[in-house]
Motif scaffolding. Sequence first.
Motif, PDB file in Angstrom:
ATOM      1  N   GLY A 136       0.776  -1.230   0.000  1.00  0.00           N
ATOM      2  CA  GLY A 136       0.000   0.000   0.000  1.00  0.00           C
ATOM      3  C   GLY A 136       0.806   1.277   0.000  1.00  0.00           C
ATOM      4  N   ARG A 137       2.119   1.191  -0.156  1.00  0.00           N
ATOM      5  CA  ARG A 137       2.961   2.378  -0.075  1.00  0.00           C
ATOM      6  C   ARG A 137       2.995   3.115  -1.413  1.00  0.00           C
ATOM      7  N   VAL A 138       2.849   4.412  -1.358  1.00  0.00           N
ATOM      8  CA  VAL A 138       2.946   5.259  -2.543  1.00  0.00           C
ATOM      9  C   VAL A 138       4.390   5.738  -2.680  1.00  0.00           C
ATOM     10  N   LEU A 139       4.989   5.466  -3.832  1.00  0.00           N
ATOM     11  CA  LEU A 139       6.358   5.889  -4.097  1.00  0.00           C
ATOM     12  C   LEU A 139       6.304   7.221  -4.833  1.00  0.00           C
ATOM     13  N   TYR A 140       6.499   8.291  -4.101  1.00  0.00           N
ATOM     14  CA  TYR A 140       6.319   9.621  -4.654  1.00  0.00           C
ATOM     15  C   TYR A 140       7.435   9.982  -5.625  1.00  0.00           C
ATOM     16  N   ARG A 141       7.062  10.704  -6.671  1.00  0.00           N
ATOM     17  CA  ARG A 141       8.029  11.185  -7.649  1.00  0.00           C
ATOM     18  C   ARG A 141       8.633  12.498  -7.163  1.00  0.00           C
ATOM     19  N   LEU A 142       9.951  12.540  -7.095  1.00  0.00           N
ATOM     20  CA  LEU A 142      10.660  13.727  -6.637  1.00  0.00           C
ATOM     21  C   LEU A 142      11.363  14.450  -7.774  1.00  0.00           C
ATOM     22  N   THR A 143      11.787  13.711  -8.787  1.00  0.00           N
ATOM     23  CA  THR A 143      12.389  14.273  -9.995  1.00  0.00           C
ATOM     24  C   THR A 143      11.874  13.452 -11.172  1.00  0.00           C
ATOM     25  N   PRO A 144      12.162  13.864 -12.396  1.00  0.00           N
ATOM     26  CA  PRO A 144      11.732  13.058 -13.552  1.00  0.00           C
ATOM     27  C   PRO A 144      12.357  11.667 -13.564  1.00  0.00           C
ATOM     28  N   TYR A 145      13.403  11.442 -12.760  1.00  0.00           N
ATOM     29  CA  TYR A 145      14.106  10.163 -12.775  1.00  0.00           C
ATOM     30  C   TYR A 145      13.737   9.252 -11.607  1.00  0.00           C
ATOM     31  N   THR A 146      12.860   9.694 -10.733  1.00  0.00           N
ATOM     32  CA  THR A 146      12.492   8.891  -9.565  1.00  0.00           C
ATOM     33  C   THR A 146      11.734   7.647  -9.986  1.00  0.00           C
ATOM     34  N   LEU A 147      12.127   6.515  -9.452  1.00  0.00           N
ATOM     35  CA  LEU A 147      11.442   5.250  -9.703  1.00  0.00           C
ATOM     36  C   LEU A 147      10.195   5.188  -8.829  1.00  0.00           C
ATOM     37  N   GLU A 159      20.203  11.234  -9.550  1.00  0.00           N
ATOM     38  CA  GLU A 159      19.198  12.294  -9.684  1.00  0.00           C
ATOM     39  C   GLU A 159      17.769  11.847  -9.391  1.00  0.00           C
ATOM     40  N   GLU A 160      17.609  10.816  -8.563  1.00  0.00           N
ATOM     41  CA  GLU A 160      16.250  10.365  -8.235  1.00  0.00           C
ATOM     42  C   GLU A 160      15.662  11.124  -7.056  1.00  0.00           C
ATOM     43  N   HIS A 161      16.519  11.558  -6.153  1.00  0.00           N
ATOM     44  CA  HIS A 161      16.042  12.343  -5.015  1.00  0.00           C
ATOM     45  C   HIS A 161      16.080  13.830  -5.317  1.00  0.00           C
ATOM     46  N   GLU A 162      17.118  14.264  -6.021  1.00  0.00           N
ATOM     47  CA  GLU A 162      17.267  15.671  -6.358  1.00  0.00           C
ATOM     48  C   GLU A 162      18.102  15.781  -7.627  1.00  0.00           C
ATOM     49  N   LEU A 163      17.721  16.676  -8.523  1.00  0.00           N
ATOM     50  CA  LEU A 163      18.463  16.865  -9.760  1.00  0.00           C
ATOM     51  C   LEU A 163      19.894  17.302  -9.463  1.00  0.00           C
ATOM     52  N   GLY A 164      20.832  16.710 -10.173  1.00  0.00           N
ATOM     53  CA  GLY A 164      22.229  17.052 -10.001  1.00  0.00           C
ATOM     54  C   GLY A 164      22.938  16.291  -8.900  1.00  0.00           C
ATOM     55  N   VAL A 165      22.214  15.434  -8.171  1.00  0.00           N
ATOM     56  CA  VAL A 165      22.792  14.702  -7.044  1.00  0.00           C
ATOM     57  C   VAL A 165      22.974  13.233  -7.419  1.00  0.00           C
ATOM     58  N   HIS A 166      24.192  12.742  -7.221  1.00  0.00           N
ATOM     59  CA  HIS A 166      24.539  11.367  -7.555  1.00  0.00           C
ATOM     60  C   HIS A 166      25.182  10.732  -6.332  1.00  0.00           C
ATOM     61  N   ALA A 167      24.797   9.493  -6.015  1.00  0.00           N
ATOM     62  CA  ALA A 167      25.277   8.874  -4.782  1.00  0.00           C
ATOM     63  C   ALA A 167      25.532   7.390  -4.966  1.00  0.00           C
TER      64      ALA A 167
END
Length: 272
Positions: free
Chosen positions: A181-192, A215-223
């Motif tokens: 039942g969890r909603v996976l919210y979109r944070l950037t165009p690349y969020t799964l 860039e899934e949590h924030e654009l320009g951020v890679h981890a």
Amino acid sequence: MAITKADFIEGMAKGMAVLESFDTERQRLNATLAAQRAGITRAAARRHLLTLAHLGYLETDGSHFWLSPKVLRFSGSYLASARLPRVLQPTLNRLAAQAQGSFSVVVLDDSEVVIVARSVALQETDVLGTSLGAPQRPAAMARVLAYGLHLGARLPAHATSTGRVLLAAMDRAALSAWMKGRVLYRLTPYTLTDPKALRAVLTQVRAQDHCLAHEEHELGVHALAVPLRNAQGQTVAALNVVTSAARLSPAAVRDHWLPLMHDAALEVRALL
């Protein structure tokens, strides 16, 4: 932790629910909004808001309420007394000095991950130690990092490298309960945001013992993140580095970052 009904203080649970209603999306709440977010009546929310304001944990203009600095006592006490941040800080400091990157240790708290220790290098260099272009001012360097990457910061687990490492460590039943039942919210165009796709990614993370997030949590951020396991082999936290895309090329990840971070994870294993 499970307790008996007789030991459960419902009023305290409601008060904590009201306090937890405040976040980065809703920094100022009135009684109606707090009631909706905490799942209680407006009258109950109003009483809890007024009580928390009286105790100094909230500030108010008579209509809306917001968190006061006093709430930092909880995080400050945790960071001062918790064992995990204390034993890992020397390793984070060494990694930052050695690799010129921003390293964090993160734990899972329901749908979010929480940063419990971190260390930042102000100037990045590539994996060979040469400068990535002209020297950057600290303000420019900071933009390579995600906004709000501070001790106690909470980030969505599904969209972060550390969150995926920690979710991948769950057994099948626990992960199914987390996903239900969890909603996976979109944070950037690349969020799964597709649950099946996330499960597939977690299977891959489990197999390769690390996770890259671009860039899934924030654009320009890679981890890049790896698990931190205790002596019994249980994953208790995740270690990650946040840096530029250029520094997380497949070759750099394979030849530099993963050996560095896996060695660090092995180094602290007996301490966790």
